[in-house]
Structures are given as structure tokens and as C-alpha cells.
Motif scaffolding. Structure first.
Motif, PDB file in Angstrom:
ATOM      1  N   GLY A  96      -2.236  -5.666   4.010  1.00 56.33           N
ATOM      2  CA  GLY A  96      -1.069  -4.867   3.731  1.00 56.33           C
ATOM      3  C   GLY A  96      -0.459  -4.354   5.021  1.00 56.33           C
ATOM      4  N   CYS A 150      -3.083   0.258  -3.576  1.00 59.16           N
ATOM      5  CA  CYS A 150      -2.585  -1.028  -3.074  1.00 59.16           C
ATOM      6  C   CYS A 150      -2.492  -1.999  -4.237  1.00 59.16           C
ATOM      7  CB  CYS A 150      -3.526  -1.557  -2.001  1.00 59.16           C
ATOM      8  SG  CYS A 150      -3.101  -3.186  -1.352  1.00 59.16           S
ATOM      9  N   ALA A 186       0.834  -1.201   0.000  1.00 61.43           N
ATOM     10  CA  ALA A 186       0.000   0.000   0.000  1.00 61.43           C
ATOM     11  C   ALA A 186       0.866   1.247   0.000  1.00 61.43           C
ATOM     12  CB  ALA A 186      -0.918  -0.006   1.208  1.00 61.43           C
ATOM     13  N   CYS A 209      -4.893  -2.184   3.537  1.00 60.00           N
ATOM     14  CA  CYS A 209      -5.444  -2.823   2.354  1.00 60.00           C
ATOM     15  C   CYS A 209      -5.751  -4.286   2.675  1.00 60.00           C
ATOM     16  CB  CYS A 209      -4.419  -2.724   1.227  1.00 60.00           C
ATOM     17  SG  CYS A 209      -4.865  -3.568  -0.287  1.00 60.00           S
TER      18      CYS A 209
END
Length: 115
Positions: free
Chosen positions: A106, A21, A5, A94
Motif C-alpha cells: 500500500g 487496508c 490503507a 499494508c
């Protein structure tokens, strides 16, 4: 699935930011990608998500101000955040999900909205 991200930062209230992302690795089967937000003392709450067919789900607090989009061919998901408020401050994560409860996260990107 690995998620990278980017796009967080510091912005004044009323401003805009765009988070992006990209998913890599075993991306086959991803059916939902989205963004979650964590604020101090709370867990990660859904901000917005989009399925492969374009269906969206937004938290009520961001509907009309945030827009989620995806590029399925590139395995990317973005979140355009407009009219930002101080309450939007948090760490944004994300997320990519597959059937049967599989989910990847993420690393989180910090969004700080100042008055």
C-alpha cells in the motif's frame, strides 16, 4: 493487487489508533496480509501479519498491544494499536502476499505518537 490503507494520524502516548487496508484487483491467491513499519534510516520491518487460516505473527515490540485482524471475504486487514508508544512512530505499510514471492504494498500511512 492494489492496496488502499487508511487510519494513520497523530495520537498521544498511551492512546489507540486503528489502521485498515483493502485489497482490490487480482486478489485471488493472497495467503498473507500484514503491516510493516518504516522509520527514518531503516527499511520496512514486520509489525504483524496474518495468514488466511488465522495464524498470526507479531513483532515482539508490539505483541500484547497490537491486534491484527482480517476479513477474507472483503479482502481487508486491520491493525488495532493500543497503548501506543513513541517508538511506534513511523510509516505503516499494508502488505499482501501470494506464494512464490509475489507481494504488493500500500501507499503507507503515517502514525505519529507524541509524548
Amino acid at each position: 493487487v492494489q492496496l488502499q490503507a487508511s487510519g494513520g494520524g497523530l495520537v498521544q502516548a498511551g492512546g489507540s489508533l486503528r489502521l485498515s487496508c483493502t485489497a482490490s484487483g487480482d486478489t485471488f491467491g493472497i495467503n498473507v496480509m500484514g503491516w510493516y513499519r518504516r522509520v527514518p534510516g531503516k527499511g520496512r520491518d514486520l509489525v504483524a501479519a496474518m495468514t488466511n487460516d488465522g495464524s498470526t505473527n507479531y513483532d515482539d515490540s508490539v505483541r500484547g498491544r497490537f491486534t491484527i485482524s482480517r476479513d477474507n471475504a472483503k479482502n481487508t486487514v486491520s491493525l488495532q494499536m493500543d497503548s501506543l508508544k513513541r517508538v511506534d512512530t513511523g510509516v505503516y505499510y499494508c502488505n499482501a502476499a501470494k506464494p512464490y514471492g509475489y507481494a504488493s504494498w500500500g501507499q503507507g500511512t503515517l502514525v505519529t505518537v507524541s509524548s
